[in-house]
Enzyme design. Structure first.
Site, PDB file in Angstrom:
ATOM      1  CB  VAL A 104      -0.964   0.105   1.070  1.00 44.47           C
ATOM      2  CG1 VAL A 104      -2.082  -1.162   1.340  1.00 44.47           C
ATOM      3  CG2 VAL A 104       0.134   0.002   2.733  1.00 44.47           C
ATOM      4  CB  SER A 127       0.388   7.226  11.807  1.00 37.27           C
ATOM      5  OG  SER A 127      -0.290   5.558  12.538  1.00 37.27           O
ATOM      6  CE  LYS A 128      -4.092   2.504  12.589  1.00 39.30           C
ATOM      7  NZ  LYS A 128      -4.180   1.574  11.818  1.00 39.30           N
ATOM      8  CE1 TYR A 150      -1.132   1.206  15.018  1.00 42.03           C
ATOM      9  CE2 TYR A 150      -1.881   2.503  16.972  1.00 42.03           C
ATOM     10  CZ  TYR A 150      -1.717   1.081  15.826  1.00 42.03           C
ATOM     11  OH  TYR A 150      -3.190   0.147  15.551  1.00 42.03           O
TER      12      TYR A 150
HETATM   13  N1  LIG Z   1      -5.159  -5.838  16.789  1.00 38.42           N
HETATM   14  C1  LIG Z   1      -6.165  -5.115  17.279  1.00 38.42           C
HETATM   15  O1  LIG Z   1      -5.956  -4.492  18.568  1.00 38.42           O
HETATM   16  C2  LIG Z   1      -5.780  -3.659  16.537  1.00 38.42           C
HETATM   17  C3  LIG Z   1      -5.732  -2.064  18.020  1.00 38.42           C
HETATM   18  C4  LIG Z   1      -6.289  -0.810  16.964  1.00 38.42           C
HETATM   19  C5  LIG Z   1      -5.940  -0.717  15.485  1.00 38.42           C
HETATM   20  N2  LIG Z   1      -5.804  -2.077  14.692  1.00 38.42           N
HETATM   21  C6  LIG Z   1      -5.675  -1.768  13.214  1.00 38.42           C
HETATM   22  O2  LIG Z   1      -6.027  -3.127  12.497  1.00 38.42           O
HETATM   23  C7  LIG Z   1      -5.263  -2.900  11.316  1.00 38.42           C
HETATM   24  C8  LIG Z   1      -4.901  -4.451  11.417  1.00 38.42           C
HETATM   25  O3  LIG Z   1      -4.687  -4.971  12.860  1.00 38.42           O
HETATM   26  P1  LIG Z   1      -3.487  -6.687  13.315  1.00 38.42           P
HETATM   27  O4  LIG Z   1      -3.794  -6.686  14.924  1.00 38.42           O
HETATM   28  O5  LIG Z   1      -4.430  -6.699  12.277  1.00 38.42           O
HETATM   29  O6  LIG Z   1      -1.937  -6.303  12.650  1.00 38.42           O
HETATM   30  P2  LIG Z   1      -0.823  -7.599  12.025  1.00 38.42           P
HETATM   31  O7  LIG Z   1      -1.460  -8.865  12.778  1.00 38.42           O
HETATM   32  O8  LIG Z   1       0.246  -6.470  12.245  1.00 38.42           O
HETATM   33  O9  LIG Z   1      -1.616  -7.033  10.174  1.00 38.42           O
HETATM   34  C9  LIG Z   1      -0.783  -6.194   9.467  1.00 38.42           C
HETATM   35  C10 LIG Z   1      -1.183  -6.114   8.528  1.00 38.42           C
HETATM   36  O10 LIG Z   1      -0.885  -5.369   7.194  1.00 38.42           O
HETATM   37  C11 LIG Z   1      -0.100  -5.848   5.916  1.00 38.42           C
HETATM   38  N3  LIG Z   1       0.634  -4.453   5.651  1.00 38.42           N
HETATM   39  C12 LIG Z   1       1.411  -4.585   6.847  1.00 38.42           C
HETATM   40  N4  LIG Z   1       2.545  -3.119   5.881  1.00 38.42           N
HETATM   41  C13 LIG Z   1       1.869  -3.499   4.212  1.00 38.42           C
HETATM   42  C14 LIG Z   1       2.170  -2.716   2.781  1.00 38.42           C
HETATM   43  N5  LIG Z   1       3.103  -1.718   3.414  1.00 38.42           N
HETATM   44  N6  LIG Z   1       1.308  -3.111   2.569  1.00 38.42           N
HETATM   45  C15 LIG Z   1       0.071  -4.063   2.471  1.00 38.42           C
HETATM   46  N7  LIG Z   1       0.217  -4.644   3.547  1.00 38.42           N
HETATM   47  C16 LIG Z   1       0.870  -4.125   4.790  1.00 38.42           C
HETATM   48  C17 LIG Z   1       0.691  -7.425   7.279  1.00 38.42           C
HETATM   49  O11 LIG Z   1       0.306  -8.143   5.748  1.00 38.42           O
HETATM   50  P3  LIG Z   1       1.884  -8.059   4.896  1.00 38.42           P
HETATM   51  O12 LIG Z   1       3.031  -8.239   6.114  1.00 38.42           O
HETATM   52  O13 LIG Z   1       1.547  -9.327   4.231  1.00 38.42           O
HETATM   53  O14 LIG Z   1       2.019  -7.016   4.043  1.00 38.42           O
HETATM   54  C18 LIG Z   1      -1.201  -7.457   7.963  1.00 38.42           C
HETATM   55  O15 LIG Z   1      -2.086  -8.343   6.750  1.00 38.42           O
HETATM   56  C19 LIG Z   1      -3.968  -1.989  11.968  1.00 38.42           C
HETATM   57  O16 LIG Z   1      -4.538  -1.168  11.138  1.00 38.42           O
HETATM   58  C20 LIG Z   1      -3.816  -1.240  12.921  1.00 38.42           C
HETATM   59  O17 LIG Z   1      -3.742  -0.676  13.168  1.00 38.42           O
HETATM   60  C21 LIG Z   1      -5.391  -3.245  15.398  1.00 38.42           C
END
Ligand SMILES: NC(=O)c1ccc[n+]([C@@H]2O[C@H](COP(=O)([O-])OP(=O)(O)OC[C@H]3O[C@@H](n4cnc5c(N)ncnc54)[C@H](OP(=O)(O)O)[C@@H]3O)[C@@H](O)[C@H]2O)c1
Length: 253
Positions: free
Chosen positions: A71, A167-168, A164
């Site tokens: 992305v 950015s959010k 982080y």
């Molecule tokens: N888990 C939570 O409790 C939580 C809380 C608040 C917000 N969030 C938000 O929810 C979203 C997902 O978080 P998560 O916890 O599922 O994180 P995660 O397990 O680290 O997954 C992150 C995903 O983003 C992808 N990604 C990273 N860099 C990328 C790039 N340059 N291009 C395309 N894809 C990319 C990764 O895929 P690849 O490595 O295959 O590219 C992976 O599929 C994020 O935006 C995070 O900030 C999560």
């Protein structure tokens, strides 16, 4: 309100974590899900690939199109959008979910890491939105969901790090601008954040399990995302809220 059946939906960052959970939830509603992320071959300590998510969706009878996409690259996003349009003819929904963090204080953050976090979490959402909007504007229909975090309004670096949260916060501000800009084309733009942590590889890596007793299961998050995906500008738009809030406000059981 739109129904998700046969709607073409791009979910970025869906090789694992919340993106994969959303991809499977949307596919169960009948959406044609584009699984967009970088990983094609599984890494030893990081499970998940775009193909594994697609296989899991297909195993349940859903439709998935895995496409490699970084992305942060305008070229990669452009190629992904072109392939979706070539194969599926249109894009109805975009979920800007791809995310990364650098779990350090500002004074411990090298420029390279600062820029990477902003590029993935903010510029990535900008580039993907630019990619899908021409088609949505032409059809006067569409929904964009930006996945943000309670860290956007935290008054410390938090365990995901200052870059982080910054950015959010910017992604939430971006949501308001874009919603105001594309409302006249009947396109909804909203931001969604988990009220508490939801266990994923990413959260485990930055938190090392701290606060796990308060973490939530993903059902409400998926319910709220499906609700937002069905919106047009005549419905809910320009809103930044948590899964808990959307579920309460709109009676999502
Ligand atoms: N888990 C939570 O409790 C939580 C809380 C608040 C917000 N969030 C938000 O929810 C979203 C997902 O978080 P998560 O916890 O599922 O994180 P995660 O397990 O680290 O997954 C992150 C995903 O983003 C992808 N990604 C990273 N860099 C990328 C790039 N340059 N291009 C395309 N894809 C990319 C990764 O895929 P690849 O490595 O295959 O590219 C992976 O599929 C994020 O935006 C995070 O900030 C999560």
């Amino acid at each position: 309100m739109l129904e998700l059946k046969d709607k073409v939906c791009i979910i970025t960052g869906s090789s694992r974590g919340l993106g994969k959970i959303l991809a499977m939830g949307f596919a169960r509603e009948g959406a044609k899900v584009v699984v967009a992320a970088r990983t094609e071959v599984e890494k030893e300590l990081l499970p998940g690939t775009i193909y594994k998510t697609a296989e899991a969706i297909k195993a349940e009878g859903g439709y998935a199109l895995p496409i490699k996409c970084d992305v942060t690259s305008e070229e990669s996003v452009g190629e992904m959008v072109k392939r979706v349009l070539d194969e599926l003819g249109r894009i109805d929904i975009l979920v800007n979910n791809a995310g990364t963090a650098f779990p350090k204080l500002i004074t411990e953050t090298p420029l390279k890491r600062w820029e990477l976090v902003l590029k993935v979490n903010l510029t990535g959402a900008f580039l993907c939105s630019l990619g899908v909007l021409p088609g949505m504007i032409a059809r006067k229909s569409g929904s964009i969901i930006n996945i943000t975090s309670i860290d956007a309004i935290a008054r410390s670096s938090g365990f995901a790090g200052a870059a982080y949260g910054v950015s959010k916060a910017a992604l939430e501000r971006f949501t308001w601008s874009l919603a105001a800009e594309v409302g006249k084309y009947n396109i909804a733009v909203n931001a969604l954040k988990p009220r508490e942590g939801i266990e994923t590889e990413g959260l485990m890596a930055v938190s090392r399990g701290v606060g796990r007793e308060r973490w939530e299961s993903p059902e409400k998050f998926v319910r709220a995302a499906i609700f937002l995906a069905k919106q047009a500008a005549s419905g809910v738009t320009g809103t930044v809220a948590s899964d808990e809030e959307y579920c309460l406000w709109h009676g999502l059981e």
